[in-house]
Design a protein around this motif. Structure first.
Motif: not given
Length: 284
Positions: A169-192
């Protein structure tokens, strides 16, 4: 502090939320902790942030045996003992036996660097706590030489985790957190499209349909990731695979062509083989 803002690159499709997270961490001067299932581009993000902002890139890949001290420096007492036995004059200067770590390199950079601490959850549970003070103060003490190493420019630090273990927890408090969700079809189309701009639309459509259907199969031990999809599409193009070969909805042919790019363990292959067998038996 960097005045530029990260807005993705031509090689990396970043969502609005991810771009905001990177820029927020830079503004706050806090490490950005990025989580997400393997293959969602966590490691590549740090490379692309460095490229987009024109910053030096320093990568520290963490293993199960990595200690926090190694990121700062290591004192090679064995080498000094050996030189002492050989009568080498170098032994008079302890700095000759100090091996600088990745964080020391980042702290002394003349230009604000981007530092990737990759897969922090691979290390011992105490590893994050052992870096708290150094990441907070952006300085550390070299006990052997009595030096204090201070950062010239606060690094942009990006930390990745695959969630193999909980972080303190002490480490987490010092970070800005982001969870990268798995791309949906539209985003995956852009990636491909970034990787295969000339790919035929009908082949892309059928490949994505098969890919997402495969990811949704219950009981799959390892769902295929973005990098595996890109490998699969590369093979489909190389083999000149027609779109109709992927459009086949016959469940008796449950495993798609060239499945070895997508399925990475025997349990998942056997799962698809059982699905095909059950369909043939029910059809009969």
């Amino acid at each position: 502090m960097s005045e530029e803002r990260f807005a993705g690159t031509t090689r990396y499709v970043a969502t609005e939320e991810l771009m905001m997270a990177v820029n927020a961490a830079v503004t706050l001067g806090r490490p950005l902790l990025v989580k997400g299932e393997p293959g969602t581009g966590k490691t590549m993000l740090a490379h692309e942030v460095a490229s987009a902002l024109g910053r030096p890139f320093i990568q520290w890949h963490i293993k199960s045996t990595t200690k926090a001290q190694q990121g700062l420096y290591e004192y090679d007492a064995v080498a000094r003992l050996r030189d002492s036995q050989l009568g080498d004059d170098r032994v008079q200067d302890l700095s000759n036996y100090i091996v600088r770590g990745k964080l020391w390199e980042a702290f002394e950079s003349d230009v604000q660097p981007v530092v990737l601490i990759d897969e922090i959850d691979k290390a011992d549970i105490e590893f994050p706590n052992d870096l708290l003070l150094e990441l907070d103060r952006m300085e550390f003490h070299v006990y052997e030489t009595k030096e204090v190493i201070q950062t010239k420019h606060r690094p942009i630090i990006i930390i990745t985790s695959n969630n193999e273990k909980e972080l303190p927890d002490a480490f987490l408090r010092r970070c800005f957190f982001h969870y990268i969700r798995f791309p949906d079809k539209d985003t995956m189309t852009q990636i491909v499209n970034v990787h295969y701009p000339d790919l035929k639309k009908d082949l892309l459509r059928e490949a994505l349909e098969s890919f997402f259907e495969m990811r949704d199969v219950p009981g799959l031990k390892k769902r295929p990731s973005t990098s595996e999809l890109l490998d699969w599409i590369k093979l489909l193009v190389a083999e000149d695979m027609p779109p109709q070969a992927l459009r086949e909805k016959d469940a008796s042919k449950a495993i798609p062509p060239l499945y070895g790019a997508l399925l990475k363990n025997e349990q998942d292959v056997q799962l698809f083989e059982r699905l095909a067998f059950l369909h043939r038996r029910n059809a009969g």
